[in-house]
Design an enzyme around this catalytic site. Structure first.
Site, PDB file in Angstrom:
ATOM      1  N   CYS A 181     -23.480   5.630   3.331  1.00  7.80           N
ATOM      2  CA  CYS A 181     -22.358   6.569   3.305  1.00  7.80           C
ATOM      3  C   CYS A 181     -22.880   7.892   4.070  1.00  7.80           C
ATOM      4  O   CYS A 181     -23.770   8.306   3.182  1.00  7.80           O
ATOM      5  CB  CYS A 181     -21.689   6.745   2.020  1.00  7.80           C
ATOM      6  SG  CYS A 181     -20.429   8.198   2.052  1.00  7.80           S
ATOM      7  N   CYS A 188     -12.842   5.806   8.728  1.00  6.66           N
ATOM      8  CA  CYS A 188     -14.316   5.613   8.659  1.00  6.66           C
ATOM      9  C   CYS A 188     -14.721   4.337   8.228  1.00  6.66           C
ATOM     10  O   CYS A 188     -14.270   3.689   7.179  1.00  6.66           O
ATOM     11  CB  CYS A 188     -15.309   6.621   7.797  1.00  6.66           C
ATOM     12  SG  CYS A 188     -17.040   6.374   7.538  1.00  6.66           S
ATOM     13  N   CYS A 221     -27.643  -5.785  -3.778  1.00  2.00           N
ATOM     14  CA  CYS A 221     -27.399  -4.941  -2.598  1.00  2.00           C
ATOM     15  C   CYS A 221     -26.661  -3.650  -2.841  1.00  2.00           C
ATOM     16  O   CYS A 221     -25.767  -3.430  -3.610  1.00  2.00           O
ATOM     17  CB  CYS A 221     -26.479  -5.848  -1.658  1.00  2.00           C
ATOM     18  SG  CYS A 221     -25.764  -5.150  -0.176  1.00  2.00           S
ATOM     19  N   CYS A 259     -15.087  11.665   1.051  1.00  2.89           N
ATOM     20  CA  CYS A 259     -14.969  10.326   1.784  1.00  2.89           C
ATOM     21  C   CYS A 259     -14.400  10.836   3.358  1.00  2.89           C
ATOM     22  O   CYS A 259     -13.328  11.351   3.185  1.00  2.89           O
ATOM     23  CB  CYS A 259     -14.238   9.180   1.036  1.00  2.89           C
ATOM     24  SG  CYS A 259     -13.770   7.939   2.162  1.00  2.89           S
ATOM     25  N   ASP A 262       0.892  -1.244   0.167  1.00  6.42           N
ATOM     26  CA  ASP A 262       0.029  -0.085  -0.183  1.00  6.42           C
ATOM     27  C   ASP A 262       0.811   1.334  -0.045  1.00  6.42           C
ATOM     28  O   ASP A 262       0.394   2.376   0.300  1.00  6.42           O
ATOM     29  CB  ASP A 262      -0.940  -0.076   1.227  1.00  6.42           C
ATOM     30  CG  ASP A 262      -2.123   0.872   1.145  1.00  6.42           C
ATOM     31  OD1 ASP A 262      -2.559   1.067  -0.083  1.00  6.42           O
ATOM     32  OD2 ASP A 262      -2.513   1.494   2.170  1.00  6.42           O
ATOM     33  N   CYS A 273     -21.554  -4.246   5.262  1.00  7.03           N
ATOM     34  CA  CYS A 273     -21.476  -5.382   4.239  1.00  7.03           C
ATOM     35  C   CYS A 273     -21.900  -6.766   4.968  1.00  7.03           C
ATOM     36  O   CYS A 273     -21.406  -7.199   5.745  1.00  7.03           O
ATOM     37  CB  CYS A 273     -20.098  -5.490   3.776  1.00  7.03           C
ATOM     38  SG  CYS A 273     -20.082  -6.582   2.337  1.00  7.03           S
ATOM     39  N   CYS A 277     -21.811  -8.811  -5.468  1.00  7.00           N
ATOM     40  CA  CYS A 277     -22.643  -8.089  -4.768  1.00  7.00           C
ATOM     41  C   CYS A 277     -24.127  -8.121  -4.927  1.00  7.00           C
ATOM     42  O   CYS A 277     -25.107  -7.789  -4.025  1.00  7.00           O
ATOM     43  CB  CYS A 277     -22.436  -6.383  -4.896  1.00  7.00           C
ATOM     44  SG  CYS A 277     -20.813  -5.851  -4.292  1.00  7.00           S
TER      45      CYS A 277
END
Ligand code: SF4
Length: 373
Positions: free
Chosen positions: A199, A242, A192, A215, A135, A249, A189
Site C-alpha cells: 500500500c 487503486c 502473508c 486509501c 453495494d 494477492c 491469508c
C-alpha cells in the site's frame, strides 16, 4: 426441507446461467460480531467523510435491523479478473490509470437486473418476500459473503476467493425465507502480508483494518476536497481507484480472466493519455465515460485526479495544458493545477503567482499558490 433444498438448487443453477460465478447462502444473523467491529472503525474515524456510514450504522451492521423479516441472505459474485497485471500500468507516467473494475460498464447496472431476476424466481417458488442489494444500500456484503462460504475477508478487507482471487463483485438478496446456509469460509491469508506491505499510503492500521482516509481508492473516488498533500506523490498516475492491494494477492494466480465482456477493459479506458484527459470539457468527459462508474465522480473531481497524475509525470510538456486549467471555474481543479505546475515548472509557477493570486477568492487555492498547504 426437501422442498427448500430443491428451490436452492434451482436458484444456484439459474445464477450460474445468468453469469454469477459464485453463490452462497448465510442466515441473516450469521455475523453477530459486526456491530462491534463497525463501532470501533467509526469511532476511529476510518470512514473519512463518508458520513452515510455512521448514519446507517445500526442497519449496516445487522441485516435484521435493515429489514426485520430478513431470515437468509443469498450472496452472489461476478468475477472481474483483469487479463493483465494492473500494476504494469503504473510505470507508464503519460497515462491515467483507472481501476480494473471501472474500465467498462458500471457493475451495478450489470448485476442489478440479474439479481432481480433471481429474486423473482425465489419469490415465485417460495412465496417469501425478497429485497435486492448491490453495494448501494447499507449491507455489509463482504463479511456476509464470508459467512456464505464465497471466500474470506483478506487482510486488505476485500473478499478473497480461492477461485477468483480478489476480483469479485458482490451482490445480495435478502429474503424472509429460511434457507439452508452454506459453510462459512475459513480465513486463509496465513502469514502473508503482501497487500499490507504494497500500500503506497499505508492505509492499513493493521491486518483486516482499513483507514479509508489514507486509501487512494477512497481519496480519488469518494473524497470531495483537495487531495491532502501527503498523498499526492504516492497517488502517482492513478486517476480513479487503486488496485495495488488486490493485484499483489497470491490467490489471484488461481483466478481466471472475466468472461463477462462488459467487465473487460474498453480499449480507450485501458491506457488513456493524460494530455487528452486534461483537455476534456464536461461533454467530452461524459461521452468518454458513458456507462462507466468514473462518470459518477463528475468532471471537476476527475480533472483534480488527472492533474495530480500530470504533476507526477515529470514531463514539462504538459505545462501549457496545466496553465489552461489555472482559471478553471472549479477551485478543486485550480488547486490541483497549481500543484502540478509547481511540480513541473516551479519558476513558471512563481512567475504566474502574481497574475492569479490577487484575484483568487478561494482560501485553499490561494494557499496552493503560496505553497502554504
Ligand atoms: Fe491475504 Fe496476502 Fe491476499 Fe493480503 S495479499 S489478502 S494477506 S493472501
Amino acid at each position: 426441507m426437501a422442498e427448500t433444498s430443491k428451490i436452492v438448487e434451482e436458484l444456484r443453477s439459474r445464477a450460474l446461467q445468468l453469469g454469477f460465478e459464485a453463490f452462497g447462502i448465510a442466515s441473516a444473523d450469521s455475523r453477530p460480531d459486526l456491530p462491534e467491529k463497525l463501532r470501533i472503525a467509526l469511532e476511529k474515524g476510518w470512514h473519512g467523510d463518508m458520513e452515510w456510514m455512521a448514519e446507517t450504522e445500526e442497519r449496516r451492521a445487522d441485516p435484521t435491523k435493515l429489514w426485520e423479516e430478513a431470515r437468509s441472505v443469498i450472496l452472489l459474485g461476478v468475477n472481474y479478473g483483469p487479463d493483465f497485471n494492473p500494476l504494469d500500468l503504473l510505470k507508464e507516467k503519460q497515462i491515467g490509470v483507472i481501476s480494473a473494475y471501472a474500465r467498462n460498464r458500471d457493475y451495478h447496472d450489470i448485476i442489478k437486473g440479474k439479481l432481480k431476476e433471481l429474486a423473482g424466481l425465489l419469490a415465485r417458488r417460495s412465496g417469501a418476500d425478497v429485497k435486492v442489494f448491490v453495494d448501494t444500500a447499507p449491507l455489509m456484503e463482504k463479511p456476509l459473503a464470508e459467512a456464505a462460504g464465497l471466500g474470506w475477508q483478506g487482510k486488505h478487507t476485500v473478499l478473497v476467493s480461492r477461485k477468483f482471487g480478489s476480483w469479485l463483485f458482490l451482490g445480495a438478496i435478502l429474503t424472509s425465507a429460511e434457507l439452508p446456509g452454506d459453510k462459512p469460509h475459513a480465513e486463509s491469508c496465513g502469514r502473508c502480508t503482501k497487500c499490507l506491505d504494497v500500500c503506497p499510503t499505508k492505509a492499513f492500521p493493521g491486518p483486516f483494518q482499513l483507514d479509508a482516509r489514507r486509501c487512494l481508492a477512497y481519496l480519488s473516488v469518494e473524497h470531495k476536497g483537495q487531495i491532502p498533500l501527503e498523498f499526492r506523490v504516492p497517488m502517482g498516475n492513478r486517476i480513479y481507484g487503486c488496485d495495488d492491494c488486490l493485484a499483489v494477492c497470491p490467490w489471484n494466480k488461481f483466478a481466471s480472466v472475466s468472461q463477462e465482456a462488459k467487465l473487460r477493459s474498453r480499449p480507450e479506458l485501458e491506457r488513456p493519455e493524460l494530455g487528452t484527459l486534461v483537455a476534456l470539457d464536461d461533454a467530452g468527459f461524459r461521452a468518454l465515460f458513458a456507462g462507466s462508474p468514473v462518470k459518477r465522480i463528475g468532471h471537476s473531481r476527475f480533472l483534480r485526479n488527472v492533474l495530480i497524475g500530470i504533476g507526477n509525470s515529470g514531463s514539462s510538456g504538459y505545462v501549457p495544458a496545466v496553465e489552461n486549467r489555472l482559471n478553471d471555474a472549479s477551485p478543486l481543479v485550480r488547486g490541483a493545477a497549481i500543484w502540478a505546475l509547481r511540480r513541473l515548472d516551479p519558476d513558471r509557477a512563481e512567475a504566474l503567482k502574481n497574475t492569479y493570486l490577487p484575484g483568487e477568492n478561494d482560501a485553499e487555492v490561494a494557499a496552493e499558490w503560496s505553497g502554504d498547504i
